[in-house]
Design a protein around this motif. Structure first.
Motif, PDB file in Angstrom:
ATOM      1  N   LYS A 115       0.843  -1.199   0.000  1.00  0.00           N
ATOM      2  CA  LYS A 115       0.000   0.000   0.000  1.00  0.00           C
ATOM      3  C   LYS A 115       0.872   1.240   0.000  1.00  0.00           C
ATOM      4  O   LYS A 115       1.995   1.222   0.488  1.00  0.00           O
ATOM      5  CB  LYS A 115      -0.923   0.013   1.228  1.00  0.00           C
ATOM      6  N   ASP A 125      -3.995   0.536  -2.012  1.00  0.00           N
ATOM      7  CA  ASP A 125      -3.329  -0.174  -3.095  1.00  0.00           C
ATOM      8  C   ASP A 125      -4.208  -0.020  -4.335  1.00  0.00           C
ATOM      9  O   ASP A 125      -5.250   0.647  -4.301  1.00  0.00           O
ATOM     10  CB  ASP A 125      -3.052  -1.640  -2.730  1.00  0.00           C
ATOM     11  N   GLU A 126      -3.799  -0.631  -5.434  1.00  0.00           N
ATOM     12  CA  GLU A 126      -4.561  -0.504  -6.688  1.00  0.00           C
ATOM     13  C   GLU A 126      -5.987  -1.032  -6.544  1.00  0.00           C
ATOM     14  O   GLU A 126      -6.927  -0.460  -7.079  1.00  0.00           O
ATOM     15  CB  GLU A 126      -3.836  -1.224  -7.837  1.00  0.00           C
ATOM     16  N   ASN A 127      -6.155  -2.127  -5.814  1.00  0.00           N
ATOM     17  CA  ASN A 127      -7.488  -2.681  -5.613  1.00  0.00           C
ATOM     18  C   ASN A 127      -8.394  -1.679  -4.892  1.00  0.00           C
ATOM     19  O   ASN A 127      -9.540  -1.482  -5.278  1.00  0.00           O
ATOM     20  CB  ASN A 127      -7.425  -3.997  -4.843  1.00  0.00           C
ATOM     21  N   ASN A 130      -9.390   0.990  -7.289  1.00  0.00           N
ATOM     22  CA  ASN A 130     -10.388   0.476  -8.240  1.00  0.00           C
ATOM     23  C   ASN A 130     -11.767   0.421  -7.610  1.00  0.00           C
ATOM     24  O   ASN A 130     -12.770   0.739  -8.258  1.00  0.00           O
ATOM     25  CB  ASN A 130      -9.990  -0.909  -8.758  1.00  0.00           C
TER      26      ASN A 130
END
Length: 159
Positions: A115, A125-127, A130
């Protein structure tokens, strides 16, 4: 019954603690803090500890994500609900399950491996990003704000 009176939904890995229990509850005028978390819904010890932090005039409920989805629409009109969850994914599950959320307060997301820290109390983080993008695409306002008197930051600035 009608739409539940959800005042705010907050992401905070600590769930109910001083900031949530006192500062946010007083600011919102809530009379019910609903923790939507699968793990805590089954853990009496964690519930008892959080109950100690909650103001005496505010009720607490500890529901799994699914139970929250299943019964939120049965809330009484006098219930002023403050939902607290641990992760952005929990918010997305609630929304996809039909819980009518309009605004999400991003309060505390701890730093961990993978993260990046974007504010003093929020690491993503990217998740996570998103998921926030999916929420904002559904016209749900997602604001990073530790306490009510702090100026919030729109999560979209970090996409």
């Amino acid at each position: 019954m009608g739409e539940p009176n959800i005042l705010l939904t907050r992401i905070d890995n600590r769930l109910i603690h001083g900031q949530v229990a006192v500062t946010w509850s007083n600011h919102l005028g809530t009379n019910l803090i609903l923790v939507a978390n699968d793990e805590v819904s089954k853990d009496q010890v964690q519930q008892s500890l959080m109950d100690m932090a909650a103001p005496e005039n505010v009720q607490t409920r500890y529901f799994s994500i699914q139970k929250c989805i299943d019964i939120i629409h049965k809330a009484a009109p006098h219930q002023k609900i403050f939902i607290v969850v641990r992760t952005p994914e929990d918010v997305l599950k609630l929304v996809e399950g039909g819980v009518p959320l309009k605004k999400v307060n991003i309060g505390n997301m701890h730093f961990s491996e993978g993260k990046k820290q974007i504010t003093s109390t929020v690491s993503v983080d990217e998740n996570d990003l998103n998921v926030f993008k999916k929420l904002t695409d559904k016209n749900i306002e997602c604001i990073i704000q530790r306490v009510p008197d702090e100026i919030g930051k729109d999560i979209k600035k970090f996409f």
